[in-house]
Every structure is written in C-alpha cells, then in structure tokens.
Design a protein around this motif. Sequence first.
Motif, PDB file in Angstrom:
ATOM      1  N   SER A   9      10.228   4.236  -5.159  1.00 38.38           N
ATOM      2  CA  SER A   9       9.022   3.531  -4.720  1.00 38.38           C
ATOM      3  C   SER A   9       8.538   4.108  -3.391  1.00 38.38           C
ATOM      4  CB  SER A   9       9.318   2.036  -4.550  1.00 38.38           C
ATOM      5  OG  SER A   9       9.609   1.452  -5.799  1.00 38.38           O
ATOM      6  N   VAL A  10       7.288   4.571  -3.376  1.00 39.12           N
ATOM      7  CA  VAL A  10       6.684   5.117  -2.154  1.00 39.12           C
ATOM      8  C   VAL A  10       5.484   4.247  -1.798  1.00 39.12           C
ATOM      9  CG1 VAL A  10       5.517   7.084  -1.091  1.00 39.12           C
ATOM     10  CG2 VAL A  10       7.427   7.469  -2.669  1.00 39.12           C
ATOM     11  N   VAL A  11       5.513   3.669  -0.597  1.00 40.57           N
ATOM     12  CA  VAL A  11       4.420   2.827  -0.127  1.00 40.57           C
ATOM     13  C   VAL A  11       3.551   3.647   0.823  1.00 40.57           C
ATOM     14  CG1 VAL A  11       3.792   0.759   1.185  1.00 40.57           C
ATOM     15  CG2 VAL A  11       5.776   0.712  -0.352  1.00 40.57           C
ATOM     16  N   ILE A  12       2.238   3.629   0.588  1.00 46.54           N
ATOM     17  CA  ILE A  12       1.301   4.346   1.453  1.00 46.54           C
ATOM     18  C   ILE A  12       0.035   3.512   1.608  1.00 46.54           C
ATOM     19  CG2 ILE A  12       0.348   5.695  -0.498  1.00 46.54           C
ATOM     20  CD1 ILE A  12       0.014   8.048   1.515  1.00 46.54           C
ATOM     21  N   ALA A  13      -0.477   3.436   2.820  1.00 50.33           N
ATOM     22  CA  ALA A  13      -1.722   2.690   3.057  1.00 50.33           C
ATOM     23  C   ALA A  13      -2.900   3.636   2.917  1.00 50.33           C
ATOM     24  CB  ALA A  13      -1.702   2.063   4.448  1.00 50.33           C
ATOM     25  N   ALA A  14      -3.994   3.146   2.356  1.00 49.85           N
ATOM     26  CA  ALA A  14      -5.160   3.989   2.109  1.00 49.85           C
ATOM     27  C   ALA A  14      -6.430   3.276   2.553  1.00 49.85           C
ATOM     28  CB  ALA A  14      -5.249   4.334   0.619  1.00 49.85           C
ATOM     29  N   SER A  15      -6.902   3.609   3.747  1.00 51.55           N
ATOM     30  CA  SER A  15      -8.149   3.015   4.232  1.00 51.55           C
ATOM     31  C   SER A  15      -9.326   3.885   3.795  1.00 51.55           C
ATOM     32  CB  SER A  15      -8.123   2.882   5.759  1.00 51.55           C
ATOM     33  OG  SER A  15      -7.976   4.152   6.358  1.00 51.55           O
TER      34      SER A  15
ATOM     35  N   VAL B  95       6.888   6.253  -8.048  1.00 49.20           N
ATOM     36  CA  VAL B  95       5.826   5.267  -8.264  1.00 49.20           C
ATOM     37  C   VAL B  95       5.199   4.964  -6.911  1.00 49.20           C
ATOM     38  CG1 VAL B  95       5.240   2.961  -9.062  1.00 49.20           C
ATOM     39  CG2 VAL B  95       7.025   4.261 -10.223  1.00 49.20           C
ATOM     40  N   PHE B  96       3.883   5.176  -6.800  1.00 48.99           N
ATOM     41  CA  PHE B  96       3.163   4.932  -5.549  1.00 48.99           C
ATOM     42  C   PHE B  96       2.645   3.492  -5.520  1.00 48.99           C
ATOM     43  CE2 PHE B  96       2.743   9.520  -6.218  1.00 48.99           C
ATOM     44  CZ  PHE B  96       3.159  10.005  -4.981  1.00 48.99           C
ATOM     45  N   HIS B  97       2.889   2.827  -4.419  1.00 45.82           N
ATOM     46  CA  HIS B  97       2.325   1.488  -4.188  1.00 45.82           C
ATOM     47  C   HIS B  97       1.296   1.681  -3.084  1.00 45.82           C
ATOM     48  CE1 HIS B  97       5.560  -0.344  -6.621  1.00 45.82           C
ATOM     49  NE2 HIS B  97       6.256   0.661  -6.146  1.00 45.82           N
ATOM     50  N   VAL B  98       0.039   1.763  -3.479  1.00 42.39           N
ATOM     51  CA  VAL B  98      -1.032   2.126  -2.550  1.00 42.39           C
ATOM     52  C   VAL B  98      -1.681   0.850  -2.022  1.00 42.39           C
ATOM     53  CG1 VAL B  98      -3.020   3.624  -2.213  1.00 42.39           C
ATOM     54  CG2 VAL B  98      -1.422   4.116  -4.072  1.00 42.39           C
ATOM     55  N   VAL B  99      -1.545   0.638  -0.717  1.00 41.70           N
ATOM     56  CA  VAL B  99      -2.053  -0.584  -0.086  1.00 41.70           C
ATOM     57  C   VAL B  99      -3.431  -0.301   0.496  1.00 41.70           C
ATOM     58  CG1 VAL B  99      -1.477  -2.467   1.476  1.00 41.70           C
ATOM     59  CG2 VAL B  99       0.337  -0.977   0.616  1.00 41.70           C
TER      60      VAL B  99
ATOM     61  N   ASN C 215      -2.271  11.411 -13.817  1.00 36.75           N
ATOM     62  CA  ASN C 215      -0.991  11.111 -14.461  1.00 36.75           C
ATOM     63  C   ASN C 215       0.048  10.492 -13.535  1.00 36.75           C
ATOM     64  OD1 ASN C 215      -1.783  12.058 -17.020  1.00 36.75           O
ATOM     65  ND2 ASN C 215      -1.454  14.175 -16.367  1.00 36.75           N
ATOM     66  N   VAL C 216      -0.297  10.300 -12.279  1.00 35.22           N
ATOM     67  CA  VAL C 216       0.696   9.688 -11.386  1.00 35.22           C
ATOM     68  C   VAL C 216       0.846   8.212 -11.720  1.00 35.22           C
ATOM     69  CG1 VAL C 216       0.164  11.280  -9.482  1.00 35.22           C
ATOM     70  CG2 VAL C 216      -0.872   9.009  -9.506  1.00 35.22           C
ATOM     71  N   LYS C 217       2.024   7.681 -11.432  1.00 34.88           N
ATOM     72  CA  LYS C 217       2.271   6.262 -11.642  1.00 34.88           C
ATOM     73  C   LYS C 217       1.948   5.554 -10.334  1.00 34.88           C
ATOM     74  CE  LYS C 217       5.816   7.381 -14.973  1.00 34.88           C
ATOM     75  NZ  LYS C 217       7.256   7.580 -15.169  1.00 34.88           N
ATOM     76  N   TYR C 218       1.080   4.586 -10.403  1.00 35.07           N
ATOM     77  CA  TYR C 218       0.702   3.920  -9.165  1.00 35.07           C
ATOM     78  C   TYR C 218       0.367   2.455  -9.393  1.00 35.07           C
ATOM     79  CZ  TYR C 218      -4.257   4.081 -10.519  1.00 35.07           C
ATOM     80  OH  TYR C 218      -5.449   3.900 -11.171  1.00 35.07           O
ATOM     81  N   GLN C 219       0.391   1.730  -8.319  1.00 32.09           N
ATOM     82  CA  GLN C 219      -0.020   0.328  -8.293  1.00 32.09           C
ATOM     83  C   GLN C 219      -0.898   0.172  -7.052  1.00 32.09           C
ATOM     84  OE1 GLN C 219       3.097  -2.347  -7.138  1.00 32.09           O
ATOM     85  NE2 GLN C 219       2.181  -4.099  -8.173  1.00 32.09           N
ATOM     86  N   ILE C 220      -2.079  -0.407  -7.228  1.00 31.28           N
ATOM     87  CA  ILE C 220      -2.957  -0.661  -6.080  1.00 31.28           C
ATOM     88  C   ILE C 220      -2.728  -2.086  -5.606  1.00 31.28           C
ATOM     89  CG2 ILE C 220      -5.337  -0.792  -5.265  1.00 31.28           C
ATOM     90  CD1 ILE C 220      -6.101   1.283  -7.356  1.00 31.28           C
ATOM     91  N   LEU C 221      -2.508  -2.233  -4.298  1.00 32.73           N
ATOM     92  CA  LEU C 221      -2.284  -3.554  -3.710  1.00 32.73           C
ATOM     93  C   LEU C 221      -3.369  -3.858  -2.703  1.00 32.73           C
ATOM     94  CD1 LEU C 221       1.486  -2.935  -3.254  1.00 32.73           C
ATOM     95  CD2 LEU C 221       0.614  -4.870  -4.544  1.00 32.73           C
ATOM     96  N   ASP C 222      -3.941  -5.035  -2.819  1.00 36.71           N
ATOM     97  CA  ASP C 222      -5.002  -5.468  -1.913  1.00 36.71           C
ATOM     98  C   ASP C 222      -4.374  -6.210  -0.734  1.00 36.71           C
ATOM     99  OD1 ASP C 222      -7.660  -7.940  -2.148  1.00 36.71           O
ATOM    100  OD2 ASP C 222      -7.420  -6.259  -0.791  1.00 36.71           O
ATOM    101  N   PHE C 223      -4.524  -5.668   0.463  1.00 35.80           N
ATOM    102  CA  PHE C 223      -3.951  -6.286   1.663  1.00 35.80           C
ATOM    103  C   PHE C 223      -4.946  -7.288   2.249  1.00 35.80           C
ATOM    104  CE2 PHE C 223      -2.827  -6.435   6.186  1.00 35.80           C
ATOM    105  CZ  PHE C 223      -1.449  -6.629   6.107  1.00 35.80           C
ATOM    106  N   ASP C 224      -4.472  -8.495   2.488  1.00 41.76           N
ATOM    107  CA  ASP C 224      -5.329  -9.548   3.029  1.00 41.76           C
ATOM    108  C   ASP C 224      -5.164  -9.596   4.550  1.00 41.76           C
ATOM    109  OD1 ASP C 224      -6.690 -11.806   3.730  1.00 41.76           O
ATOM    110  OD2 ASP C 224      -5.827 -13.081   2.160  1.00 41.76           O
ATOM    111  N   PRO C 225      -6.187  -9.165   5.306  1.00 40.10           N
ATOM    112  CA  PRO C 225      -6.073  -9.129   6.779  1.00 40.10           C
ATOM    113  C   PRO C 225      -5.820 -10.490   7.410  1.00 40.10           C
ATOM    114  CG  PRO C 225      -8.024  -7.934   6.015  1.00 40.10           C
ATOM    115  CD  PRO C 225      -7.496  -8.706   4.843  1.00 40.10           C
ATOM    116  N   ARG C 226      -6.058 -11.566   6.642  1.00 44.75           N
ATOM    117  CA  ARG C 226      -5.862 -12.906   7.209  1.00 44.75           C
ATOM    118  C   ARG C 226      -4.406 -13.170   7.585  1.00 44.75           C
ATOM    119  NH1 ARG C 226      -8.923 -16.363   2.690  1.00 44.75           N
ATOM    120  NH2 ARG C 226      -7.761 -14.851   1.461  1.00 44.75           N
ATOM    121  N   VAL C 227      -3.464 -12.378   7.014  1.00 45.46           N
ATOM    122  CA  VAL C 227      -2.053 -12.583   7.365  1.00 45.46           C
ATOM    123  C   VAL C 227      -1.807 -12.244   8.841  1.00 45.46           C
ATOM    124  CG1 VAL C 227      -1.283 -12.055   5.022  1.00 45.46           C
ATOM    125  CG2 VAL C 227      -1.228 -10.254   6.742  1.00 45.46           C
ATOM    126  N   LEU C 228      -2.756 -11.537   9.471  1.00 43.07           N
ATOM    127  CA  LEU C 228      -2.578 -11.111  10.862  1.00 43.07           C
ATOM    128  C   LEU C 228      -3.173 -12.091  11.871  1.00 43.07           C
ATOM    129  CD1 LEU C 228      -3.490  -7.333  10.382  1.00 43.07           C
ATOM    130  CD2 LEU C 228      -1.219  -8.363  10.353  1.00 43.07           C
TER     131      LEU C 228
END
Length: 372
Positions: free
Chosen positions: A68-74, A97-101, A121-134
């Motif tokens: 599992s590789v986590v990477i943020a993508a703005s 597997v990329f977990h793209v935040v 063909n890469v395996k990935y999951q897109i995750l929506d980050f909620d800024p309200r947690v900050l």
Amino acid sequence: PSKFSVNISILVVVVVIFLLVLHHNFLGLSDFLKQELSDSNPLGLQPIDFIPAAPQRLADEGNENEISVVIAASEERLGGAIAAMNSIYHNTRSNVVFHVVTLNDTVDHLRLWLSKTALKNVKYQILDFDPRVLEGKVQVDPQKADTLKPLNFARFYLPSLVPHAEKVIYVDDDVIVQDDILELYNTPLKPGHAAAFSDDCDSTTNKVAVRGAGNQYNYIGFLDYKKETIRKLAMKANTCSFNPGVFVANLTEWKLQNITQQLEKWMALNVAEELYSRTLAGSITTPPLLIVFYKQHSSIDPMWNVRHLGSSAGKRYSPQFVKAAKLLHWNGHFKPWGRTASYAEVWEKWYIPDPTGKFSLIRRRSEAYEAK
C-alpha cells in the motif's frame, strides 16, 4: 420403504436446503455489514472509486502480497503525483496499490488522467480528504489563507485512509522512485516503533542553514525552545530531525499508540501557544511528528530519500550519485514542474502529459510568473 422413512428423508432434505439458504443469506449480510463498516468513516476520508482492474478485494484484510502506497494529490501539483506513481509502478513487479488522497474538486481530473494514459492499469483507490478534520488544529492566517494545504496533513491519518493495511509507505508528490519500492517496504522497524524515517544527519544530506536562525537538520530549527511547553519535553535542541516526506509506517503500532490523536493534540496546542519555530516559515506538518516520534522511530536507508533537490536551482549532487539514488526528493521551493529546478530531466522522464491540458497550462503560467 415405509411412508414414515420417506417423510423423514424429505424432512432432512428440506432442513438441509433451509440451512444452506440461511448460511448464504448470513454471508451476504456479513459482507454487506463489512462493506458498510469500511465505507463509513467519521473523518470523511471516503473511498471514491476503484478502477475495474482493482476490484473491491482491496477492502479485504490480510493480503500480504499487497504494497500500500499513500500519496496526496492536490490540483496544482497533480502532475507531480502522476510522475511519482509512474516511476513506482514501472520499477517494481510487486502488487502495488496506490491510495491517492485528494480534495473533492480534484477527483474527476485525477480519475481522467489515470484512466486515459499509460497508468490505466495501475491499481488505485481515490480518497476524498475532508479539510474539516483540521478545524481547531491549525492556525489560519487570514492574510495567508491560501498557504494552508490540507493535504499536507493526510499523512497524520494513515489508519483512516488505509484501514485494513498493517503496513504502508507514505510518499510526497515531489519524488521519483528509481528502484523497486519493495525494498523500501521491507525496511525493518524495531519493536514498538510505528514508523521509519530518513534522519537529516545522514550521510547523503547536506546540512541546510535556514535564514541564520536554526538549522533544517535539528530540532531547534522546528520547535520554539523559548516556550515552556517545549522545554518541559526535555528534547535536546541539537537532536537530529527527520524528513516526513517519505516514510514506512506500521499501522498496528500506530493505532496501539494513538499516534493520530497524539499528533492532533500537538497541533491544537500549537494553535493555543505557537510552539513551532518561525524559522522555517510555515512548516507546520513536521514539528508535531518530531515531537511524537522523538527517539521512537526506525531509520530507512538514506538512499531511499535523497532530498533537497528543490532547495535551489543549482546542482547539488553529482550525476552519478543522482543516478544511484533509489528515491529522489525535490523538497524545497524549486519543484521539477513549473520552476527552474535541478535534475528536471530526470523527473520529466516519468511525467505523463495531462490529457486535459490543464497541468501544462499551470506549468506555463508558473514559469511566466517566475520569469518576472
């Protein structure tokens, strides 16, 4: 055979069929509940989608062969994340597997870039980050509101992002990987350590003085030792700092030690007491990590985070050393996209043009701005 024995046989068959149907329905309910639990998240870190090549098995636990590789993508740095993913994907045979935040307004652009290019063909999951947690955990300067980048804090919430993984790699978007990521993944973590970082005093990192008031390679460069709360920690000011742009995390330990909650505690304390040094102008993600992981982290091979490539436009390392580096990191102001950066040709080798044309437009604007 008698009628009685026939009736018994029929009854047995009916009972077996009933039990089979009940078992099937129970499994279906179990899967449904498991899916509901994995989908619901109090932080709003919701999985957006999976590509067809990466079915919902990602939600299953215990797939040991998965990295599992986590990477943020703005949005404004999307090309960086794409190049980083491309370099990782093409230098390993492992099941990455990329977990793209990302933030909600970037999801469509990211999905299109991945699905319409060589990364389809890469395996990935897109995750929506909620800024309200900050909220309440970061000080927003009204005059510099645009300098707060919520995705910088995604790394604080790894167990929420990848709830079923026992171990993950986190990488910033300004890296290029030149070796097999499996080697980094296999970094040994000492018992009781939740993460492994690259220390700033290691042999590959030149020491960077910042505006003559503290250094970027020790604790006094990040924490304000005039504050009593910091002094009470009894953390030596000359302790070697570490770089949180690339690290390996043991999420079992992370959860056991409540690392996320500890980080949030120091974020909130900083809002109240301004505990971070102003020397590094806006470095608000590194200090809480330095506090929480003080003398409680393992080390990654320094060749897996050869950094400061973006700290100046000049050449910092020899071409031979850059070629030998397992991971190159353009931390600093001079990113390999949009600015006059060193070793940009290495980055461009892995960059995949944006099918929408948006990123190249941002890049040209940025270059025009820099030229002024």
